[in-house]
Design an enzyme around this catalytic site. Structure first.
Site, PDB file in Angstrom:
ATOM      1  N   GLU A  93       0.716  -1.174   0.001  1.00 52.92           N
ATOM      2  CA  GLU A  93      -0.140  -0.033  -0.016  1.00 52.92           C
ATOM      3  C   GLU A  93       0.877   1.310  -0.040  1.00 52.92           C
ATOM      4  O   GLU A  93       2.266   1.365   0.252  1.00 52.92           O
ATOM      5  CB  GLU A  93      -1.008  -0.044   1.086  1.00 52.92           C
ATOM      6  CG  GLU A  93      -0.451  -0.333   2.561  1.00 52.92           C
ATOM      7  CD  GLU A  93      -1.373  -0.213   3.530  1.00 52.92           C
ATOM      8  OE1 GLU A  93      -2.167  -1.332   3.633  1.00 52.92           O
ATOM      9  OE2 GLU A  93      -1.340   0.688   4.392  1.00 52.92           O
ATOM     10  N   CYS A 106       3.473   8.656   0.415  1.00 51.87           N
ATOM     11  CA  CYS A 106       4.446   7.763   1.240  1.00 51.87           C
ATOM     12  C   CYS A 106       4.349   6.155   0.540  1.00 51.87           C
ATOM     13  O   CYS A 106       3.500   5.954   0.369  1.00 51.87           O
ATOM     14  CB  CYS A 106       3.208   7.801   2.708  1.00 51.87           C
ATOM     15  SG  CYS A 106       3.846   6.418   3.727  1.00 51.87           S
ATOM     16  N   CYS A 113       7.185  -6.683   7.092  1.00 49.07           N
ATOM     17  CA  CYS A 113       8.347  -5.953   7.804  1.00 49.07           C
ATOM     18  C   CYS A 113       8.805  -7.038   9.057  1.00 49.07           C
ATOM     19  O   CYS A 113       7.914  -7.697   9.645  1.00 49.07           O
ATOM     20  CB  CYS A 113       7.976  -4.730   8.486  1.00 49.07           C
ATOM     21  SG  CYS A 113       9.213  -4.101   9.450  1.00 49.07           S
ATOM     22  N   CYS A 117       7.787  -3.764  15.476  1.00 52.82           N
ATOM     23  CA  CYS A 117       7.180  -2.739  16.812  1.00 52.82           C
ATOM     24  C   CYS A 117       5.877  -3.121  16.953  1.00 52.82           C
ATOM     25  O   CYS A 117       5.056  -3.515  16.574  1.00 52.82           O
ATOM     26  CB  CYS A 117       7.175  -1.527  15.879  1.00 52.82           C
ATOM     27  SG  CYS A 117       8.792  -1.060  15.443  1.00 52.82           S
ATOM     28  N   CYS A 120       2.423  -1.760  15.759  1.00 53.02           N
ATOM     29  CA  CYS A 120       2.178  -1.391  14.001  1.00 53.02           C
ATOM     30  C   CYS A 120       1.835  -2.502  13.495  1.00 53.02           C
ATOM     31  O   CYS A 120       2.155  -3.844  13.643  1.00 53.02           O
ATOM     32  CB  CYS A 120       3.785  -1.161  13.585  1.00 53.02           C
ATOM     33  SG  CYS A 120       3.993  -0.922  11.640  1.00 53.02           S
ATOM     34  N   GLY A 160       7.098  -1.458   5.906  1.00 49.81           N
ATOM     35  CA  GLY A 160       8.763  -1.868   5.837  1.00 49.81           C
ATOM     36  C   GLY A 160       9.900  -1.003   6.577  1.00 49.81           C
ATOM     37  O   GLY A 160       9.455   0.115   6.802  1.00 49.81           O
ATOM     38  N   GLU A 161      10.909  -1.673   6.648  1.00 52.76           N
ATOM     39  CA  GLU A 161      12.081  -0.906   7.227  1.00 52.76           C
ATOM     40  C   GLU A 161      13.099  -0.697   6.107  1.00 52.76           C
ATOM     41  O   GLU A 161      13.811  -1.433   5.839  1.00 52.76           O
ATOM     42  CB  GLU A 161      12.800  -1.602   8.390  1.00 52.76           C
ATOM     43  CG  GLU A 161      13.893  -1.125   8.727  1.00 52.76           C
ATOM     44  CD  GLU A 161      13.962   0.300   9.162  1.00 52.76           C
ATOM     45  OE1 GLU A 161      13.171   0.909   9.820  1.00 52.76           O
ATOM     46  OE2 GLU A 161      15.189   1.007   8.730  1.00 52.76           O
ATOM     47  N   SER A 192      12.477   7.025   6.845  1.00 51.05           N
ATOM     48  CA  SER A 192      12.203   6.800   8.312  1.00 51.05           C
ATOM     49  C   SER A 192      12.776   5.436   8.702  1.00 51.05           C
ATOM     50  O   SER A 192      12.476   4.463   7.845  1.00 51.05           O
ATOM     51  CB  SER A 192      10.554   7.094   8.476  1.00 51.05           C
ATOM     52  OG  SER A 192      10.518   6.898   9.652  1.00 51.05           O
ATOM     53  N   SER A 215      12.366   6.760  14.319  1.00 55.34           N
ATOM     54  CA  SER A 215      11.354   6.493  14.997  1.00 55.34           C
ATOM     55  C   SER A 215      11.688   6.142  16.505  1.00 55.34           C
ATOM     56  O   SER A 215      12.160   5.148  16.709  1.00 55.34           O
ATOM     57  CB  SER A 215      10.639   5.123  14.493  1.00 55.34           C
ATOM     58  OG  SER A 215      10.213   5.410  12.987  1.00 55.34           O
ATOM     59  N   LEU A 216      11.496   7.178  17.386  1.00 57.18           N
ATOM     60  CA  LEU A 216      12.058   7.303  18.671  1.00 57.18           C
ATOM     61  C   LEU A 216      11.159   6.507  19.611  1.00 57.18           C
ATOM     62  O   LEU A 216      11.195   5.751  20.341  1.00 57.18           O
ATOM     63  CB  LEU A 216      12.246   8.603  19.145  1.00 57.18           C
ATOM     64  CG  LEU A 216      13.146   8.674  20.462  1.00 57.18           C
ATOM     65  CD1 LEU A 216      14.184   8.309  20.430  1.00 57.18           C
ATOM     66  CD2 LEU A 216      13.410  10.343  20.538  1.00 57.18           C
ATOM     67  N   CYS A 334      -0.273   2.668   8.814  1.00 53.66           N
ATOM     68  CA  CYS A 334       0.698   1.525   8.258  1.00 53.66           C
ATOM     69  C   CYS A 334      -0.031   0.291   8.244  1.00 53.66           C
ATOM     70  O   CYS A 334      -0.316  -0.311   9.056  1.00 53.66           O
ATOM     71  CB  CYS A 334       1.778   1.381   8.811  1.00 53.66           C
ATOM     72  SG  CYS A 334       2.900   2.791   8.830  1.00 53.66           S
TER      73      CYS A 334
HETATM   74  N1  SAH Z   1      10.087   1.299   9.501  1.00 56.89           N
HETATM   75  C1  SAH Z   1      10.250   2.492   9.361  1.00 56.89           C
HETATM   76  C2  SAH Z   1       9.376   3.322   8.512  1.00 56.89           C
HETATM   77  C3  SAH Z   1       7.729   2.713   8.544  1.00 56.89           C
HETATM   78  S1  SAH Z   1       6.644   3.045   9.948  1.00 56.89           S
HETATM   79  C4  SAH Z   1      10.153   3.402  10.582  1.00 56.89           C
HETATM   80  O1  SAH Z   1      10.088   2.546  11.800  1.00 56.89           O
HETATM   81  O2  SAH Z   1      10.399   4.445  11.129  1.00 56.89           O
HETATM   82  C5  SAH Z   1       6.431   4.814   9.690  1.00 56.89           C
HETATM   83  C6  SAH Z   1       5.961   5.369  11.095  1.00 56.89           C
HETATM   84  O3  SAH Z   1       4.777   4.983  11.509  1.00 56.89           O
HETATM   85  C7  SAH Z   1       7.204   4.996  12.226  1.00 56.89           C
HETATM   86  O4  SAH Z   1       7.425   6.097  12.980  1.00 56.89           O
HETATM   87  C8  SAH Z   1       6.176   3.855  12.768  1.00 56.89           C
HETATM   88  O5  SAH Z   1       6.738   3.794  14.191  1.00 56.89           O
HETATM   89  C9  SAH Z   1       5.028   4.584  12.751  1.00 56.89           C
HETATM   90  N2  SAH Z   1       3.743   3.729  13.095  1.00 56.89           N
HETATM   91  C10 SAH Z   1       3.582   2.756  12.840  1.00 56.89           C
HETATM   92  N3  SAH Z   1       2.267   1.910  13.265  1.00 56.89           N
HETATM   93  C11 SAH Z   1       1.870   3.107  13.818  1.00 56.89           C
HETATM   94  C12 SAH Z   1       0.706   3.233  14.836  1.00 56.89           C
HETATM   95  N4  SAH Z   1      -0.297   2.318  14.602  1.00 56.89           N
HETATM   96  N5  SAH Z   1       0.376   4.273  15.310  1.00 56.89           N
HETATM   97  C13 SAH Z   1       1.187   5.573  14.882  1.00 56.89           C
HETATM   98  N6  SAH Z   1       2.395   5.526  14.356  1.00 56.89           N
HETATM   99  C14 SAH Z   1       2.779   4.131  13.883  1.00 56.89           C
END
Ligand code: SAH
Length: 349
Positions: A93, A106, A113, A117, A120, A160-161, A192, A215-216, A334
């Site tokens: 997507e 985006c 992935c 996390c 996610c 994805g990362e 990201s 992504s902190l 995502c």
């Molecule tokens: N893997 C990469 C890029 C994809 S995720 C990364 O981790 O940065 C893009 C952003 O969306 C990241 O900051 C991720 O932590 C955040 N994200 C994923 N699922 C989410 C959710 N359910 N609510 C809010 N942010 C989310």
């Protein structure tokens, strides 16, 4: 013989390839422009190359074209969510967000992935494979064609990362920003990452002008480990150091993404700790109220708590914005649309 993925080649590689077919090297530039500027979907459409060459290319090459399976258009803000089928049948997507300053896309960088996390949806079924450069590019090409307008910004923040698909990402960046292609400025591209430290440093060493977003999501190592398994591998301070290094090498301000989860990382103490962690850095914080997914019980803080968090950071002289939640009515977060399409029941209404 394995076919060549012609849309993933840079001009130099394409020139060499064309030479192996016994053709003049200048043909490569014509072909490249057909692929990346006019964005044709077959070799037959390349009207200034001979029929013979078009036939040779058809025989020897694959030409990646994503098929649009579904488009959802938000009634709230015009955001469009696309579900594309890849040549091997996998689906991914992508999202188009329309801002006053232009159209931003985006894209996904992988099918699924493996980063895990906790909040996610993209990672629930693990990683299938990384996308090729052509598959990353074609998400943007297809969306541009669909709306008939120029795409000005690209963010690699979909499923994805990206740094887990590093070589393909670098090639994608090269092709996307090439003057013979779509020619998007590096400054209008954001990548990201969840924080794969060695790759962040490698990216910094390339000295590109793209924006790095980290992504902190937590201001202590302990909390970060609870939310993001990758934190077990790379400690918080190493990740922050890699962000500092990125700024030193590129002069580009780093963006920190921080998804606010009620009762997990949203207290006044969390904000104070975050301010201390990144104090003095040339950075920007993007606060994103977590988008709930059905498989997990994470909730968004209420608006007052989000504002209080923002104010605390601002009092400490930190640049901060609250991310506008675009396309909430169309599975904006995502992986939610893809998962639903695949028969999952994850997306929360
Ligand atoms: N893997 C990469 C890029 C994809 S995720 C990364 O981790 O940065 C893009 C952003 O969306 C990241 O900051 C991720 O932590 C955040 N994200 C994923 N699922 C989410 C959710 N359910 N609510 C809010 N942010 C989310």
């Amino acid at each position: 013989m394995e076919k060549t993925d012609i849309k993933s080649m840079n001009l130099e590689e394409l020139s060499q390839f064309v030479a192996t077919l016994g053709e003049k090297r200048f043909r490569a530039k014509q072909i490249y422009q057909w692929l990346h500027q006019k964005q044709v979907s077959s070799f037959g459409e390349m009207t200034n190359i001979s029929k013979g060459l078009a036939e040779k290319l058809t025989e020897r090459c694959t030409l990646t074209n994503l098929a649009t399976e579904l488009v959802q258009i938000s009634k709230q803000d015009g955001t469009r969510k696309y579900l594309f089928a890849l040549p091997d049948g996998n689906v991914i997507e992508s999202v188009l967000m329309r801002y006053k300053h232009g159209n931003s896309v985006c894209i996904s960088s992988q099918v699924g992935c493996r980063m895990g996390c906790r909040f996610c949806a993209s990672t629930l079924d693990g990683l299938v494979r990384g996308l090729t450069p052509a598959e990353m590019l074609d998400q943007i090409y297809q969306i541009g064609k669909d709306i008939g307008e120029r795409i000005s910004n690209v963010v690699v923040m979909g499923t994805g990362e990206p740094l887990d698909n590093f070589e393909n990402l670098l090639k994608f960046i090269e092709l996307l920003t090439d003057e013979n292609g779509l020619h998007i400025s590096q400054r209008n591209l954001t990548v990201s990452t969840c924080g794969i430290v060695p790759r962040m440093r490698e990216l910094a060493d390339r000295k590109l002008q793209i924006t790095l977003a980290l992504s902190l999501h937590a201001s202590s190592q302990k909390k970060r480990m609870e939310l993001m398994p990758v934190a077990n591998k790379y400690e918080l301070h190493e990740v922050i150091d890699a962000c500092r290094y990125y700024f030193e090498q590129t002069g580009r301000r780093v963006t920190f993404e921080y998804s606010l989860v009620a009762g997990v990382n949203d207290t006044d103490g969390d904000a104070a700790e975050l301010a201390k962690l990144i104090s003095g850095m040339n950075c920007h914080v993007n606060l994103i109220p977590v988008n709930p997914i059905r498989e997990r019980s994470f909730r968004q803080p209420d608006h007052t708590a989000v504002l209080a968090f923002k104010n605390k950071l601002e009092k400490n002289a930190i640049n901060v914005t609250i991310r506008r939640e675009m396309g909430r009515d169309i599975d904006g977060a995502c992986g939610q649309l893809r998962k639903r399409y695949a028969g999952g029941t994850d997306a929360k209404e």
